[in-house]
Enzyme design. Sequence first.
Site, PDB file in Angstrom:
ATOM      1  CB  SER A 121      -0.921   0.078   1.209  1.00  0.00           C
ATOM      2  OG  SER A 121      -0.894  -1.021   2.027  1.00  0.00           O
ATOM      3  CG  HIS A 142      -2.635  -0.629  -3.680  1.00  0.00           C
ATOM      4  ND1 HIS A 142      -2.830   0.702  -3.426  1.00  0.00           N
ATOM      5  CD2 HIS A 142      -2.958  -1.274  -2.531  1.00  0.00           C
ATOM      6  CE1 HIS A 142      -3.247   0.857  -2.191  1.00  0.00           C
ATOM      7  NE2 HIS A 142      -3.336  -0.329  -1.631  1.00  0.00           N
ATOM      8  CD  GLU A 154      -2.863   3.585  -6.119  1.00  0.00           C
ATOM      9  OE1 GLU A 154      -2.629   3.053  -5.010  1.00  0.00           O
ATOM     10  OE2 GLU A 154      -3.148   4.789  -6.234  1.00  0.00           O
ATOM     11  CG  ASN A 192      -2.981   3.709   1.219  1.00  0.00           C
ATOM     12  OD1 ASN A 192      -4.057   3.832   1.799  1.00  0.00           O
ATOM     13  ND2 ASN A 192      -2.576   2.558   0.740  1.00  0.00           N
TER      14      ASN A 192
END
Length: 283
Positions: A121, A142, A154, A192
Amino acid sequence: MRGLAEVDTVAVIGAGTMGNGIAQVAATAGYDVVMRDVETDLVERGVDAVESSLSRLAEKGEVDDPEAVRARIEGTTDLAAVADADLVVEAVVEEVGVKRDVFADLASVTDDDVVLATNTSTLSVTEIAAATDRPDLVVGLHFMNPVPLMRGVEVVVGERTDPETVAFAHEFAERLGKETWESDDKPGFVTNRILMPWLNEGVRAYDEGVASKEDIDRGMRLGTNVPMGPLELADHIGLDVCLQASRTLHDELGDRYKPAYLLERKVAAGDLGKKTGAGFYEY
Ligand code: NAI
């Protein structure tokens, strides 16, 4: 590089929250899956999680033949069992040293044209890739939590990731029924980098007595039209995962990413959210 048309078997490393979800969506898409964790009970827990998720989806009519999907997943603790994989997706704990060791092992047991993807992440895909002999075939994939329900993936492009590997990552995610976007290998990527400060501000607002935890979550849900408020989402992700991600962002990007004190304290107490039965809420 082994292209998507040649992929039959997908190895998933880690049978936790994300690993078992990734194994499930890959098996649902028709791939044979080898899911590896370090201990038998962790593998079993991962397989149990897949079974319950599949039966919930089958009740809603979203999976036709849950037994057939389940039968395509082989759980193992044996690293040698991933040797025949045509693609590997890693989802072990968010620690760069552990991931680098895992990638060095993966590079030694798999064929050298196999793409190695990481579900990290926040960690650097470039740094993880550098532990292998094939950084051009290492990419970030991701997935979002819970994997079977969340549409987005992602794709993270490391310093030496080959454009063909990037295209392969998008195509594979699409084969699993997901939609993708791309991020450069910068701390936290798109999601994130923006999500973690929001979660930490929710934790601080609670710790500083701005409102009850219920009202913080309710306020953000009703006030900003997100499906979950910051505290319930943090419990869902896992407070240890949030803390680890926040620390990485803090190290890389400075004080605006400092983890909230209460987040540190909850993790120290072993209250990691849904997965341990308690976080900000009881489960
Ligand atoms: P988790 O703690 O639920 O599972 C991690 C698993 O990896 C554990 O079962 C552990 O035993 C296993 N493991 C550790 N070393 C291993 C090794 N050498 N070989 C095989 N298995 C090993 O963690 P979670 O939440 O599934 O996270 C995994 C990765 O996914 C992390 O990189 C995390 O940052 C990322 N991620 C997590 C999300 C979340 O919402 N929890 C969302 C998106 C990404």
